[in-house]
Scaffold this motif. Structure first.
Motif, PDB file in Angstrom:
ATOM      1  N   UNK A  30      37.127  39.459  32.172  1.00  0.00           N
ATOM      2  CA  UNK A  30      37.737  40.951  31.768  1.00  0.00           C
ATOM      3  C   UNK A  30      39.216  40.682  32.171  1.00  0.00           C
ATOM      4  N   UNK A  31      39.351  40.354  33.502  1.00  0.00           N
ATOM      5  CA  UNK A  31      40.583  40.412  34.117  1.00  0.00           C
ATOM      6  C   UNK A  31      41.647  39.569  33.227  1.00  0.00           C
ATOM      7  N   UNK A  81      36.753  36.521  44.250  1.00  0.00           N
ATOM      8  CA  UNK A  81      37.314  37.735  43.789  1.00  0.00           C
ATOM      9  C   UNK A  81      36.557  38.946  44.513  1.00  0.00           C
ATOM     10  N   UNK A  82      37.524  39.938  45.227  1.00  0.00           N
ATOM     11  CA  UNK A  82      36.833  40.960  46.015  1.00  0.00           C
ATOM     12  C   UNK A  82      36.396  41.973  45.064  1.00  0.00           C
ATOM     13  N   UNK A  83      35.378  42.660  45.650  1.00  0.00           N
ATOM     14  CA  UNK A  83      34.641  43.684  44.752  1.00  0.00           C
ATOM     15  C   UNK A  83      34.020  44.796  45.647  1.00  0.00           C
ATOM     16  N   UNK A 102      33.939  45.502  33.220  1.00  0.00           N
ATOM     17  CA  UNK A 102      33.898  46.330  32.299  1.00  0.00           C
ATOM     18  C   UNK A 102      33.344  45.941  31.287  1.00  0.00           C
ATOM     19  N   UNK A 103      33.725  44.714  30.647  1.00  0.00           N
ATOM     20  CA  UNK A 103      33.048  44.333  29.118  1.00  0.00           C
ATOM     21  C   UNK A 103      33.223  42.889  28.931  1.00  0.00           C
ATOM     22  N   UNK A 149      30.873  37.230  38.793  1.00  0.00           N
ATOM     23  CA  UNK A 149      32.407  36.810  39.302  1.00  0.00           C
ATOM     24  C   UNK A 149      33.070  36.282  37.988  1.00  0.00           C
ATOM     25  N   UNK A 150      32.235  35.779  37.207  1.00  0.00           N
ATOM     26  CA  UNK A 150      32.829  35.122  35.836  1.00  0.00           C
ATOM     27  C   UNK A 150      33.252  36.204  34.791  1.00  0.00           C
TER      28      UNK A 150
END
Length: 166
Positions: A92-93, A1-3, A16-17, A86-87
């Motif tokens: 959250x996603x 996942x790109x960040x 986020x949470x 990443x997890x």
């Protein structure tokens, strides 16, 4: 996942949470946001914030993870394991995908809101028109009464407060 990274060099993104994904509590994400606010991750077990920490594996590769602040400072008896960034992002996603509205629902809501605003605007315009009509009618009556008073018209219309025969 790109960040992406923040000014401090720490990763940003859908961090986020974890609480939202692990405890069942759901909050609506800000519309149009591509990154979620940092420092708002909470432990789903004991509720203190999760802190972002970094470690190195055996190969010397640095990786980020979240750990319960209560567990890290030993102020709680939390047993929740650290969560790799990443997890957490994926949890959250996934949570937001479950609670997000579809594009069709969004369009329907937008149309209903716009229709409500159009209706209110029409009602307001009608009320203004009614008030303007009443104003013109009252001004015309006032002009008629004023003209009758100035001419001394004996049509039986008297200015307010005047006595008969005066």
């Amino acid at each position: 996942m790109a960040s992406t990274t923040t000014q401090t060099g720490k990763p940003a993104g859908h961090q986020w949470a974890v609480l939202m994904a692990t405890s069942g509590k759901k909050h609506w994400p800000p519309m149009g946001r591509t990154q979620w606010p940092l420092t708002t991750l909470y432990c789903g077990t004991c509720m203190p914030r999760l802190q972002l920490d970094y470690a190195r594996n055996k190969q010397g590769i640095r990786y980020a993870y979240y750990i319960c602040t209560g567990r890290a400072t030993r102020t709680t008896t939390c047993t929740r394991k650290a969560v790799p960034v990443g997890i957490a992002e994926q949890l959250v996603t996934d949570c937001y995908q479950q609670i997000a509205i579809t594009e069709q629902t969004y369009q329907q809501l937008a149309q209903r809101v716009e229709a409500a605003f159009d209706e209110r605007l029409a009602e307001r315009s009608q009320a203004i028109d009614d008030l303007t009509t009443t104003k013109h009618r009252l001004e015309a009556e006032a002009d008629k009464l004023g003209a009758a008073a100035r001419l001394g018209d004996s049509s039986g219309v008297r200015p307010r407060g005047s006595r008969p025969g005066s």
